[in-house]
Design a protein around this motif. Structure first.
Motif, PDB file in Angstrom:
ATOM      1  N   ASN A  46      -0.551   4.934   0.397  1.00  0.00           N
ATOM      2  CA  ASN A  46      -1.697   5.825   0.492  1.00  0.00           C
ATOM      3  C   ASN A  46      -1.269   7.280   0.295  1.00  0.00           C
ATOM      4  O   ASN A  46      -0.131   7.574  -0.075  1.00  0.00           O
TER       5      ASN A  46
ATOM      6  N   ARG B 197       0.819  -1.201   0.000  1.00  0.00           N
ATOM      7  CA  ARG B 197       0.000   0.000   0.000  1.00  0.00           C
ATOM      8  C   ARG B 197       0.857   1.256   0.000  1.00  0.00           C
ATOM      9  O   ARG B 197       1.856   1.344   0.699  1.00  0.00           O
TER      10      ARG B 197
ATOM     11  N   ASP C   2      -6.271   3.579   5.426  1.00  0.00           N
ATOM     12  CA  ASP C   2      -6.960   3.669   4.143  1.00  0.00           C
ATOM     13  C   ASP C   2      -7.387   5.123   3.938  1.00  0.00           C
ATOM     14  O   ASP C   2      -8.527   5.501   4.180  1.00  0.00           O
TER      15      ASP C   2
ATOM     16  N   SER D  12      -7.173   8.508   1.263  1.00  0.00           N
ATOM     17  CA  SER D  12      -6.917   8.937  -0.105  1.00  0.00           C
ATOM     18  C   SER D  12      -7.326  10.392  -0.257  1.00  0.00           C
ATOM     19  O   SER D  12      -7.784  11.040   0.691  1.00  0.00           O
TER      20      SER D  12
END
Length: 358
Positions: free
Chosen positions: A115, A113, A310, A312
């Motif tokens: 982000n 990941r 998580d 964005s």
């Protein structure tokens, strides 16, 4: 006299740009090598081979791992050549670009990941590196290997070498077997400590090779270059071994930036002790250099501490919405508080019932 000075200045600028170009290309190859070797290690673990962290050397039979090692070799060769043309305080901080290359390629090929905060961390790595490059101490001119040999015999540098070797031996024999699988700092600290001495050795070898090829002097007629070659080969072998263990155990996005911060700090420290650069720095350069380090540290925190979040750009846009659109979320929060209170009351009643039964 003025003409001679302008020619010398032109040569210095040419060396600077050559060293800068080599350092930039080195960062790309080294950053990509982390991903290629990680792919090879993952492939071996899937087929049941003994992992590198458990003492296995199955990766020596895997062509993907060798491709990663070859890529790292090209990067290190470019890095080695860069030290012959530019000061270590310029070349080493540019290694932050390898952090960005690794982070981007890891999100693409390893599905790790990256982000919004990770992307901001990559951007701050670039900014911090540029600040360090602008304000970092510059090495004094070294005309020949004999002058460098005198500097290597300085008590302060000998003390630094003794501390680094003692620390590395202690980590390798005592801390590594116990805590190497639990704490990412253990193996990376050993790699970085040995790496700081490797850079000083590469700087001396690059100087000797440049003077020999240019015909200025035959430095390889001395014993020192051959001793430095042996030292460099041994130290690079140690770095590769423990870096493989760190990559096998921990996430690539953790290993790379932490390795950069510790390695860069120790290299600049060793270079400052060997070349006595800090004594000639202005106050604003010292302050700027420290600010550059702080920016890089913040970037490392953003790249690692919040990598599982998580988040964005859409979440940022949501925060900027009018308050009216955010009001319905209040009911969900009230429901959460009521549910939590009821849960705690039921737990108290259950506990008191158990007490009466006893």
């Amino acid at each position: 006299m003025s003409s001679q000075q302008s020619i010398d200045e032109l040569y210095r600028q040419q060396d600077f740009y050559i060293g800068l170009s080599l350092a930039l290309s080195s960062s790309f190859f080294i950053g990509a090598s982390f991903i290629i070797k990680k792919v090879g290690l993952i492939r071996l673990s899937r087929i049941g081979s003994v992992r590198a962290s458990a003492g296995g050397f199955g990766y020596l039979k895997d062509w993907i791992w060798w491709a990663g090692l070859l890529c790292m070799g090209v990067g290190e060769a470019a890095n080695f050549a860069a030290y012959a043309f530019a000061p270590a305080s310029l070349v080493t901080p540019l290694g932050a670009l390898s952090v960005i290359v690794t982070a981007v390629l890891a999100s693409k090929f390893l599905k790790e990941r990256l982000n919004l905060l990770g992307k901001l961390g990559c951007f701050l790595c670039i900014i911090g590196s540029m600040i360090i490059v602008i304000h970092s101490p510059k090495e004094g001119e070294i005309d020949d290997l004999n002058l460098l040999l005198d500097k290597l015999q300085d008590p302060a540098f000998i003390t630094y070498v003794a501390i680094i070797l003692s620390l590395s031996l202690f980590i390798g024999c005592c801390c590594g077997p116990r805590y190497g699988h639990k704490n990412v700092i253990v193996y990376i600290l050993l790699c970085s400590a040995i790496g700081s001495l490797t850079v000083m050795s590469c700087k001396a070898l690059g100087l000797a090779l440049r003077d020999t090829l240019s015909g200025k002097s035959n430095d390889f007629g001395m014993w020192l270059p051959y001793f430095l070659i042996v030292v460099t080969v041994v130290f690079v072998g140690i770095q590769v071994n423990y870096l493989n263990k760190a990559l096998d155990i921990f996430n690539t996005s953790i290993v790379t930036p932490i390795y950069y911060v510790i390695f860069t700090t120790l290299v600049i420290t060793a270079s400052a002790i060997l070349f006595k650069e800090w004594g000639r720095m202005k106050a604003e350069d010292i302050l700027g250099d420290l600010c550059g380090f702080f920016v890089v540290i913040i970037a490392v925190i953003l790249l690692n501490a919040f990598r599982e979040m998580d988040i964005s750009l859409n979440d940022v846009r949501g925060i900027m919405r009018p308050k009216r659109e955010l009001l319905p979320h209040k009911n969900h929060f009230d429901d959460f508080l009521i549910e939590t209170e009821n849960s705690s009351l039921s737990q108290k009643q259950y506990g008191s019932g158990d007490y009466r039964d006893i």
